[in-house]
Design a protein around this motif. Structure first.
Motif, PDB file in Angstrom:
ATOM      1  N   SER A   1       1.372   4.030  -3.157  1.00  0.00           N
ATOM      2  CA  SER A   1       1.081   5.434  -2.928  1.00  0.00           C
ATOM      3  C   SER A   1       2.238   6.347  -3.323  1.00  0.00           C
ATOM      4  O   SER A   1       2.024   7.426  -3.866  1.00  0.00           O
ATOM      5  CB  SER A   1       0.718   5.660  -1.460  1.00  0.00           C
ATOM      6  OG  SER A   1       0.518   7.032  -1.227  1.00  0.00           O
ATOM      7  N   ASP A   2       3.476   5.922  -3.047  1.00  0.00           N
ATOM      8  CA  ASP A   2       4.620   6.779  -3.389  1.00  0.00           C
ATOM      9  C   ASP A   2       5.165   6.510  -4.797  1.00  0.00           C
ATOM     10  O   ASP A   2       6.206   7.022  -5.183  1.00  0.00           O
ATOM     11  CB  ASP A   2       5.720   6.694  -2.338  1.00  0.00           C
ATOM     12  CG  ASP A   2       6.461   5.360  -2.296  1.00  0.00           C
ATOM     13  OD1 ASP A   2       6.345   4.559  -3.245  1.00  0.00           O
ATOM     14  OD2 ASP A   2       7.156   5.117  -1.300  1.00  0.00           O
ATOM     15  N   ASN A   3       4.441   5.687  -5.564  1.00  0.00           N
ATOM     16  CA  ASN A   3       4.782   5.379  -6.955  1.00  0.00           C
ATOM     17  C   ASN A   3       6.119   4.663  -7.136  1.00  0.00           C
ATOM     18  O   ASN A   3       6.697   4.695  -8.215  1.00  0.00           O
ATOM     19  CB  ASN A   3       4.755   6.639  -7.825  1.00  0.00           C
ATOM     20  CG  ASN A   3       3.357   7.150  -8.016  1.00  0.00           C
ATOM     21  OD1 ASN A   3       2.443   6.377  -8.256  1.00  0.00           O
ATOM     22  ND2 ASN A   3       3.173   8.448  -7.872  1.00  0.00           N
TER      23      ASN A   3
ATOM     24  N   ILE B   1       0.844  -1.205   0.000  1.00  0.00           N
ATOM     25  CA  ILE B   1       0.000   0.000   0.000  1.00  0.00           C
ATOM     26  C   ILE B   1       0.877   1.252   0.000  1.00  0.00           C
ATOM     27  O   ILE B   1       0.655   2.185  -0.780  1.00  0.00           O
ATOM     28  CB  ILE B   1      -0.947   0.003   1.226  1.00  0.00           C
ATOM     29  CG1 ILE B   1      -1.877  -1.216   1.226  1.00  0.00           C
ATOM     30  CG2 ILE B   1      -1.724   1.315   1.311  1.00  0.00           C
ATOM     31  CD1 ILE B   1      -2.921  -1.240   0.163  1.00  0.00           C
ATOM     32  N   GLU B   2       1.876   1.287   0.868  1.00  0.00           N
ATOM     33  CA  GLU B   2       2.776   2.441   0.957  1.00  0.00           C
ATOM     34  C   GLU B   2       3.513   2.671  -0.367  1.00  0.00           C
ATOM     35  O   GLU B   2       3.624   3.799  -0.842  1.00  0.00           O
ATOM     36  CB  GLU B   2       3.803   2.236   2.076  1.00  0.00           C
ATOM     37  CG  GLU B   2       3.208   2.167   3.464  1.00  0.00           C
ATOM     38  CD  GLU B   2       2.769   3.522   3.997  1.00  0.00           C
ATOM     39  OE1 GLU B   2       3.397   4.533   3.631  1.00  0.00           O
ATOM     40  OE2 GLU B   2       1.807   3.557   4.784  1.00  0.00           O
TER      41      GLU B   2
ATOM     42  N   ILE C   1      -2.650   8.703   1.388  1.00  0.00           N
ATOM     43  CA  ILE C   1      -2.194   7.472   0.743  1.00  0.00           C
ATOM     44  C   ILE C   1      -3.309   6.899  -0.121  1.00  0.00           C
ATOM     45  O   ILE C   1      -3.098   6.532  -1.272  1.00  0.00           O
ATOM     46  CB  ILE C   1      -1.718   6.455   1.805  1.00  0.00           C
ATOM     47  CG1 ILE C   1      -0.408   6.943   2.416  1.00  0.00           C
ATOM     48  CG2 ILE C   1      -1.580   5.055   1.224  1.00  0.00           C
ATOM     49  CD1 ILE C   1       0.095   6.114   3.566  1.00  0.00           C
ATOM     50  N   LYS C   2      -4.510   6.845   0.426  1.00  0.00           N
ATOM     51  CA  LYS C   2      -5.647   6.259  -0.308  1.00  0.00           C
ATOM     52  C   LYS C   2      -5.923   6.980  -1.622  1.00  0.00           C
ATOM     53  O   LYS C   2      -6.216   6.349  -2.623  1.00  0.00           O
ATOM     54  CB  LYS C   2      -6.909   6.294   0.557  1.00  0.00           C
ATOM     55  CG  LYS C   2      -6.923   5.265   1.646  1.00  0.00           C
ATOM     56  CD  LYS C   2      -8.290   5.092   2.225  1.00  0.00           C
ATOM     57  CE  LYS C   2      -8.524   6.045   3.348  1.00  0.00           C
ATOM     58  NZ  LYS C   2      -9.748   5.750   4.098  1.00  0.00           N
ATOM     59  N   LYS C   3      -5.804   8.298  -1.613  1.00  0.00           N
ATOM     60  CA  LYS C   3      -6.151   9.058  -2.821  1.00  0.00           C
ATOM     61  C   LYS C   3      -5.178   8.806  -3.967  1.00  0.00           C
ATOM     62  O   LYS C   3      -5.505   9.048  -5.122  1.00  0.00           O
ATOM     63  CB  LYS C   3      -6.257  10.551  -2.526  1.00  0.00           C
ATOM     64  CG  LYS C   3      -4.934  11.233  -2.310  1.00  0.00           C
ATOM     65  CD  LYS C   3      -5.109  12.714  -2.090  1.00  0.00           C
ATOM     66  CE  LYS C   3      -3.721  13.298  -1.873  1.00  0.00           C
ATOM     67  NZ  LYS C   3      -3.473  14.510  -2.458  1.00  0.00           N
ATOM     68  N   ASN C   4      -3.992   8.287  -3.661  1.00  0.00           N
ATOM     69  CA  ASN C   4      -2.987   8.027  -4.695  1.00  0.00           C
ATOM     70  C   ASN C   4      -3.083   6.632  -5.297  1.00  0.00           C
ATOM     71  O   ASN C   4      -2.261   6.282  -6.140  1.00  0.00           O
ATOM     72  CB  ASN C   4      -1.577   8.209  -4.119  1.00  0.00           C
ATOM     73  CG  ASN C   4      -1.289   9.651  -3.792  1.00  0.00           C
ATOM     74  OD1 ASN C   4      -1.837  10.556  -4.406  1.00  0.00           O
ATOM     75  ND2 ASN C   4      -0.438   9.879  -2.822  1.00  0.00           N
ATOM     76  N   ILE C   5      -4.043   5.830  -4.859  1.00  0.00           N
ATOM     77  CA  ILE C   5      -4.112   4.436  -5.304  1.00  0.00           C
ATOM     78  C   ILE C   5      -5.391   4.186  -6.078  1.00  0.00           C
ATOM     79  O   ILE C   5      -6.488   4.498  -5.623  1.00  0.00           O
ATOM     80  CB  ILE C   5      -4.009   3.481  -4.092  1.00  0.00           C
ATOM     81  CG1 ILE C   5      -2.641   3.650  -3.412  1.00  0.00           C
ATOM     82  CG2 ILE C   5      -4.236   2.035  -4.523  1.00  0.00           C
ATOM     83  CD1 ILE C   5      -2.480   2.854  -2.152  1.00  0.00           C
TER      84      ILE C   5
ATOM     85  N   SER D   1      -5.383   3.046   5.722  1.00  0.00           N
ATOM     86  CA  SER D   1      -4.332   3.996   5.367  1.00  0.00           C
ATOM     87  C   SER D   1      -4.801   5.425   5.558  1.00  0.00           C
ATOM     88  O   SER D   1      -5.999   5.714   5.582  1.00  0.00           O
ATOM     89  CB  SER D   1      -3.917   3.804   3.908  1.00  0.00           C
ATOM     90  OG  SER D   1      -3.439   2.511   3.709  1.00  0.00           O
TER      91      SER D   1
ATOM     92  N   LEU E   1      -5.910  -0.959   2.805  1.00  0.00           N
ATOM     93  CA  LEU E   1      -6.082   0.316   2.103  1.00  0.00           C
ATOM     94  C   LEU E   1      -7.017   1.221   2.901  1.00  0.00           C
ATOM     95  O   LEU E   1      -6.745   2.404   3.074  1.00  0.00           O
ATOM     96  CB  LEU E   1      -6.629   0.082   0.693  1.00  0.00           C
ATOM     97  CG  LEU E   1      -6.898   1.340  -0.125  1.00  0.00           C
ATOM     98  CD1 LEU E   1      -5.626   2.148  -0.344  1.00  0.00           C
ATOM     99  CD2 LEU E   1      -7.550   0.981  -1.450  1.00  0.00           C
TER     100      LEU E   1
END
Length: 188
Positions: free
Chosen positions: A60-62, A56-57, A81-85, A77, A74
């Motif tokens: 999120s950080d690509n 998950i992490e 973090i959630k908004k990036n996945i 989180s 998720l």
């Protein structure tokens, strides 16, 4: 344009994940290093077998492109973090439910309404409110508040949550389970 460069996929080691790969004719190369591999018939790529929370992490950080992890993780989180996945697909393996577990000795507690009634009795005690131990505070808060239970406080657990009611750390717990066998084995 030329396909995906430095493609990284990560996933948890479960019995269902190899079946998923096999169904899609993706062959993971076996290596001496169990956490790093590649898919033989899909180039270029790197497979990283990692902890579900780590996936998950990293999504999120690509730092990875694709991951397989639990939806519950998720949901736990942080919002950033959630908004990036992006969830591309929800699988039907590894399903589990959030359950509220009370000690077997609490024979009068069978419903949320019973739990709500009991929760008010903790108001004057030293603990102040009914303590709920969990590794899933977001899911627990969402569920309990939706059911109208407000007189409780979350006790964060990092593991062995089932012992909390018997060591004075909480009165009840919530946990994710698919069979309930660990809860039963711990008199919950």
């Amino acid at each position: 344009e030329d396909g995906i460069r430095d493609y990284k996929v990560t996933g948890v080691q479960t019995c269902a994940l190899p079946i998923l790969f096999q169904k899609n004719n993706l062959k993971i190369r076996e290596t001496d290093r169990n956490y790093l591999s590649s898919i033989k018939n899909f180039k270029p790529n790197e497979v990283i077998l990692s902890h579900a929370r780590e996936i998950i992490e990293r999504l999120s950080d690509n730092s990875i492109d694709v991951g397989v992890s639990g939806y519950d993780l998720l949901q736990e989180s942080l919002p950033g973090i959630k908004k990036n996945i992006l969830i591309a697909k929800r699988f039907t393996f590894g399903l589990a439910d959030l359950v509220i577990a009370v000690p077997n000795a609490w024979i009068d507690v069978q419903t949320i309404a019973d739990l709500e009634e009991i929760s008010f009795s903790f108001k004057g005690k030293t603990t102040g409110k009914l303590r709920v131990a969990t590794k899933y505070p977001n899911l627990t808060n969402e569920y309990l508040l939706a059911k109208g239970l407000t007189q409780y406080k979350i006790v964060n657990s990092l593991g062995s949550t089932e012992i909390y009611p018997f060591t004075g750390q909480s009165e009840i717990i919530t946990d994710i389970t698919s069979t309930g066998s660990t809860l039963k084995a711990n008199n919950l």
